[in-house]
Design a protein around this motif. Structure first.
Motif, mmCIF file in Angstrom:
data_model
loop_
_atom_site.group_PDB
_atom_site.id
_atom_site.type_symbol
_atom_site.label_atom_id
_atom_site.label_comp_id
_atom_site.label_asym_id
_atom_site.label_seq_id
_atom_site.Cartn_x
_atom_site.Cartn_y
_atom_site.Cartn_z
ATOM 1 N N HIS A 1 19.698 6.226 37.998
ATOM 2 C CA HIS A 1 18.920 5.038 37.662
ATOM 3 C C HIS A 1 17.470 5.401 37.346
ATOM 4 O O HIS A 1 16.889 4.892 36.384
ATOM 5 C CB HIS A 1 18.988 4.033 38.800
ATOM 6 N N ALA A 2 16.887 6.273 38.145
ATOM 7 C CA ALA A 2 15.493 6.662 37.919
ATOM 8 C C ALA A 2 15.323 7.399 36.596
ATOM 9 O O ALA A 2 14.221 7.419 36.027
ATOM 10 C CB ALA A 2 14.999 7.527 39.075
ATOM 11 N N ASN A 3 16.404 7.996 36.109
ATOM 12 C CA ASN A 3 16.340 8.784 34.887
ATOM 13 C C ASN A 3 17.037 8.113 33.704
ATOM 14 O O ASN A 3 17.408 8.776 32.734
ATOM 15 C CB ASN A 3 16.914 10.174 35.143
ATOM 16 N N GLY A 4 17.212 6.810 33.796
ATOM 17 C CA GLY A 4 17.644 6.063 32.633
ATOM 18 C C GLY A 4 19.130 6.043 32.367
ATOM 19 O O GLY A 4 19.539 5.926 31.206
ATOM 20 N N VAL A 5 19.947 6.102 33.423
ATOM 21 C CA VAL A 5 21.402 5.978 33.279
ATOM 22 C C VAL A 5 21.888 4.942 34.283
ATOM 23 O O VAL A 5 21.699 5.111 35.500
ATOM 24 C CB VAL A 5 22.125 7.311 33.498
ATOM 25 N N LEU A 6 22.500 3.874 33.800
ATOM 26 C CA LEU A 6 23.042 2.830 34.664
ATOM 27 C C LEU A 6 24.423 3.234 35.142
ATOM 28 O O LEU A 6 25.350 3.416 34.335
ATOM 29 C CB LEU A 6 23.116 1.497 33.919
ATOM 30 N N LEU A 7 24.576 3.379 36.459
ATOM 31 C CA LEU A 7 25.852 3.711 37.086
ATOM 32 C C LEU A 7 26.228 2.644 38.089
ATOM 33 O O LEU A 7 25.358 1.994 38.687
ATOM 34 C CB LEU A 7 25.747 5.049 37.827
ATOM 35 N N LEU A 8 27.521 2.497 38.335
ATOM 36 C CA LEU A 8 28.042 1.607 39.363
ATOM 37 C C LEU A 8 28.827 2.421 40.385
ATOM 38 O O LEU A 8 29.483 3.401 40.033
ATOM 39 C CB LEU A 8 28.965 0.552 38.755
ATOM 40 N N THR A 9 28.781 1.983 41.625
ATOM 41 C CA THR A 9 29.617 2.581 42.663
ATOM 42 C C THR A 9 30.765 1.629 42.979
ATOM 43 O O THR A 9 30.792 0.485 42.554
ATOM 44 C CB THR A 9 28.815 2.859 43.938
ATOM 45 N N CYS A 10 31.724 2.111 43.745
ATOM 46 C CA CYS A 10 32.820 1.279 44.222
ATOM 47 C C CYS A 10 33.514 2.032 45.347
ATOM 48 O O CYS A 10 33.079 3.090 45.786
ATOM 49 C CB CYS A 10 33.789 0.921 43.097
ATOM 50 N N GLY A 11 34.622 1.479 45.807
ATOM 51 C CA GLY A 11 35.413 2.131 46.842
ATOM 52 C C GLY A 11 35.198 1.526 48.213
ATOM 53 O O GLY A 11 34.088 1.129 48.573
ATOM 54 N N ALA B 1 12.162 -4.824 29.783
ATOM 55 C CA ALA B 1 10.921 -5.444 29.340
ATOM 56 C C ALA B 1 9.764 -4.466 29.255
ATOM 57 O O ALA B 1 8.727 -4.769 28.657
ATOM 58 C CB ALA B 1 10.551 -6.602 30.266
ATOM 59 N N ASP B 2 9.918 -3.292 29.843
ATOM 60 C CA ASP B 2 8.882 -2.267 29.789
ATOM 61 C C ASP B 2 9.119 -1.254 28.677
ATOM 62 O O ASP B 2 8.362 -0.290 28.544
ATOM 63 C CB ASP B 2 8.809 -1.545 31.138
ATOM 64 N N GLY B 3 10.173 -1.458 27.892
ATOM 65 C CA GLY B 3 10.464 -0.553 26.790
ATOM 66 C C GLY B 3 11.340 0.622 27.152
ATOM 67 O O GLY B 3 11.529 1.527 26.331
ATOM 68 N N ASN B 4 11.897 0.625 28.348
ATOM 69 C CA ASN B 4 12.833 1.685 28.736
ATOM 70 C C ASN B 4 14.198 1.426 28.117
ATOM 71 O O ASN B 4 14.705 0.304 28.161
ATOM 72 C CB ASN B 4 12.976 1.739 30.263
ATOM 73 N N SER B 5 14.793 2.451 27.535
ATOM 74 C CA SER B 5 16.137 2.370 26.966
ATOM 75 C C SER B 5 17.071 3.165 27.865
ATOM 76 O O SER B 5 16.914 4.379 28.026
ATOM 77 C CB SER B 5 16.150 2.932 25.546
ATOM 78 N N ILE B 6 18.025 2.486 28.447
ATOM 79 C CA ILE B 6 18.855 3.029 29.523
ATOM 80 C C ILE B 6 20.291 3.128 29.037
ATOM 81 O O ILE B 6 20.832 2.169 28.463
ATOM 82 C CB ILE B 6 18.761 2.106 30.760
ATOM 83 N N ILE B 7 20.919 4.274 29.253
ATOM 84 C CA ILE B 7 22.313 4.442 28.862
ATOM 85 C C ILE B 7 23.192 3.608 29.794
ATOM 86 O O ILE B 7 23.095 3.699 31.019
ATOM 87 C CB ILE B 7 22.727 5.917 28.906
ATOM 88 N N ALA C 1 9.807 4.796 28.977
ATOM 89 C CA ALA C 1 8.411 4.494 28.677
ATOM 90 C C ALA C 1 7.582 4.376 29.946
ATOM 91 O O ALA C 1 6.369 4.589 29.927
ATOM 92 C CB ALA C 1 8.326 3.197 27.869
ATOM 93 N N THR C 2 8.243 4.006 31.055
ATOM 94 C CA THR C 2 7.584 3.879 32.354
ATOM 95 C C THR C 2 8.551 4.409 33.408
ATOM 96 O O THR C 2 9.717 4.706 33.120
ATOM 97 C CB THR C 2 7.253 2.415 32.699
ATOM 98 N N ALA C 3 8.075 4.484 34.634
ATOM 99 C CA ALA C 3 8.998 4.678 35.753
ATOM 100 C C ALA C 3 9.883 3.444 35.860
ATOM 101 O O ALA C 3 9.540 2.363 35.367
ATOM 102 C CB ALA C 3 8.227 4.895 37.044
ATOM 103 N N ILE C 4 11.037 3.609 36.481
ATOM 104 C CA ILE C 4 11.943 2.476 36.705
ATOM 105 C C ILE C 4 11.906 2.115 38.192
ATOM 106 O O ILE C 4 12.197 2.974 39.032
ATOM 107 C CB ILE C 4 13.375 2.823 36.263
ATOM 108 N N PRO C 5 11.509 0.884 38.533
ATOM 109 C CA PRO C 5 11.162 -0.216 37.624
ATOM 110 C C PRO C 5 9.725 -0.123 37.131
ATOM 111 O O PRO C 5 8.828 0.303 37.860
ATOM 112 C CB PRO C 5 11.346 -1.448 38.500
ATOM 113 N N GLY C 6 9.528 -0.566 35.881
ATOM 114 C CA GLY C 6 8.192 -0.672 35.325
ATOM 115 C C GLY C 6 7.518 -1.948 35.776
ATOM 116 O O GLY C 6 8.109 -2.787 36.475
ATOM 117 N N PRO C 7 6.255 -2.139 35.400
ATOM 118 C CA PRO C 7 5.497 -3.298 35.900
ATOM 119 C C PRO C 7 6.102 -4.643 35.514
ATOM 120 O O PRO C 7 6.086 -5.582 36.321
ATOM 121 C CB PRO C 7 4.103 -3.104 35.281
#
Length: 453
Positions: free
Chosen positions: A410-420, A66-72, A24-30
């Motif tokens: 992250h900018a395109n609505g996918v939550l990823l984690l790094t490690c190593g 809170a900005d209405g973004n739905s993130i995988i 709904a907005t850029a990430i992060p939204g307002p």
């Protein structure tokens, strides 16, 4: 902060949330930026965040900000919400417990749900020997208690951990943890009598098989520590923060055989691998090993803080009454959540679902690797999979590329984690309730990120 309304749409294993990626907005939204500003003013700088959003709801395979973004969600709160966030069984069980009582402290006035969880862990963990369990709050706390119990039982002090290990951020567990930044730098001195041995790391081992890698580790332990001083060895059957490293076949059984022959307690840290994540209740099962002690946390209580040490009765019972416990250890709320979580794994076929997700992840990621030499390795079991990104000319770790791919996700609505250890591994830890469609869409975004990086 104003909370956005979340539309209703039923999903098994989570709240009523549409299962879609939506920006709904850029990430992060307002509204998320507002929270981040408040965080900077109120929260210690050492408490970092991965994705800059203010979460208001989560379930199935998504989180909503809170900005209405739905993130995988491909992180599951670091392998915690395997049964889905706000799983209906967990919510119902915890609500009922809230209405009964919230706390008495089990070591003051005990209750049956603690015993129920202990009985379930004794049943589910590997091995048919007599077992006992003790409950705690966090993975690090359980690791500390496992070491404490092993030392008390053996009357020896030394403990061996392995290269690339992560076991927590308390003083003892920082000593066991390998990675300096951000976990250890400036926080010492650490607990004494902690030693390190080389791990089997097939991608970087120069061709060592499991037996050879185990012989290398055992020789170092015998020469540098000595079995006469060694209380325990502790290892993650598949490393988590260290890079999702799957040891070569035969490495773990050889260590168990050696430990059993020398009176050394073998501790399996299954904090991240435990409870179905790898397509078995416990990762130890993939190689048929039976740990003396097994440490669990993260995914065992559907998002509430709970951890445990489960092991051989003679070892667990060696501590004197009062030697184990804690004010909140085995909270009745967390115990209710754990029992509902176990029910969900069993009733909803989530361990089989982890295997299905693993097949999907490994299939698609190996396809990416065929076309992209920067993906040096694809590895994992079940819904615990990773890619290691490298310079294709040298094989050197490429943390910068990793960062660019994750930033794109992250900018395109996918939550990823790094490690190593080298910061060049992307890990995939989706909720086991995620749909194939959502997971494939997330992988499409990651493929785009690789192409653009």
């Amino acid at each position: 902060m104003t909370i956005v309304d979340v539309p209703a749409a039923g999903i098994a294993g989570g709240p009523a949330l549409p299962q879609r990626r939506h920006l709904a907005t850029a990430i992060p939204g307002p509204r998320s930026q507002e929270l981040l500003a408040r965080k900077a003013a109120a929260v210690a700088a050492g408490v970092g965040t991965t994705i800059p959003v203010a979460v208001v709801a989560a379930g199935g395979g998504v989180i909503v900000d809170a900005d209405g973004n739905s993130i995988i969600d491909l992180g599951s709160g670091i392998a915690v919400t395997g049964v889905g966030n706000a799983n209906p069984r967990v919510v119902e069980a915890v609500t009922a417990q809230l209405n009964a009582f919230t706390h008495t402290c089990f070591t003051v006035a005990p209750y049956d749900s603690y015993v129920d969880v202990a009985e379930a862990l004794n049943r589910l963990t590997p091995g048919d020997h007599e077992k006992r369990s003790a409950l705690f709050n966090s993975g690090a706390e359980a690791v500390e208690n496992a070491v404490k119990i092993a030392r008390h039982f053996t009357r020896k002090q030394a403990v061996v951990a392995f290269d690339h290990a992560y076991h927590g951020r308390t003083n003892l567990t920082m000593g066991l943890t390998a990675k300096n930044i951000p976990y250890k730098s400036g926080f010492g001195p650490f607990a004494p009598e902690v030693y390190r041995a080389p791990l089997s790391y097939p991608f970087r081992d120069g061709g060592l098989d499991g037996a050879e890698a185990a012989a290398r580790a055992i020789t170092q332990i015998e020469k540098q520590v000595g079995v006469e001083n060694l209380a325990a060895i502790i290892i993650e059957p598949i490393q988590g923060e260290g890079g999702f490293i799957v040891p070569a076949q035969g490495f773990l059984p050889a260590l168990v055989e050696w430990a059993n022959a020398n009176g050394v307690v073998f501790i399996a840290d299954e904090v991240q691998t435990g409870f179905g994540r790898t397509g078995a209740w416990f990762a130890s099962e993939h190689e048929g090993i039976v740990p003396d002690l097994i440490v669990t946390a993260k995914g065992i209580a559907g998002g509430l803080p709970l951890s445990a040490v489960t092991g051989r009765a003679e070892i667990m019972d060696s501590a004197m009454p009062g030697g184990l416990g804690g004010t909140y250890a085995g909270s009745p709320l967390a115990c209710a959540a754990a029992l509902a979580t176990i029910e969900s794994y069993e009733a909803d076929g989530l361990i089989g679902r982890a295997r299905e997700l693993g097949d999907l992840l490994l299939g698609r990621l190996n396809g990416f690797r065929t076309d992209d030499a920067r993906i040096g390795d694809v590895r994992g079991r079940g819904a615990m999979v990773a890619i290691e990104l490298v310079d294709p000319a040298t094989g050197a770790p490429d943390a910068a590329l990793t960062g660019r791919v994750v930033a794109h996700a992250h900018a395109n609505g996918v939550l990823l984690l790094t490690c190593g250890t080298y910061g060049n591994v992307i890990r995939f830890l989706p909720p086991l309730t995620i749909s194939d469609e959502l997971l494939n869409e997330a992988l499409d975004v990651i493929r785009e990120g690789l192409a653009q990086a």
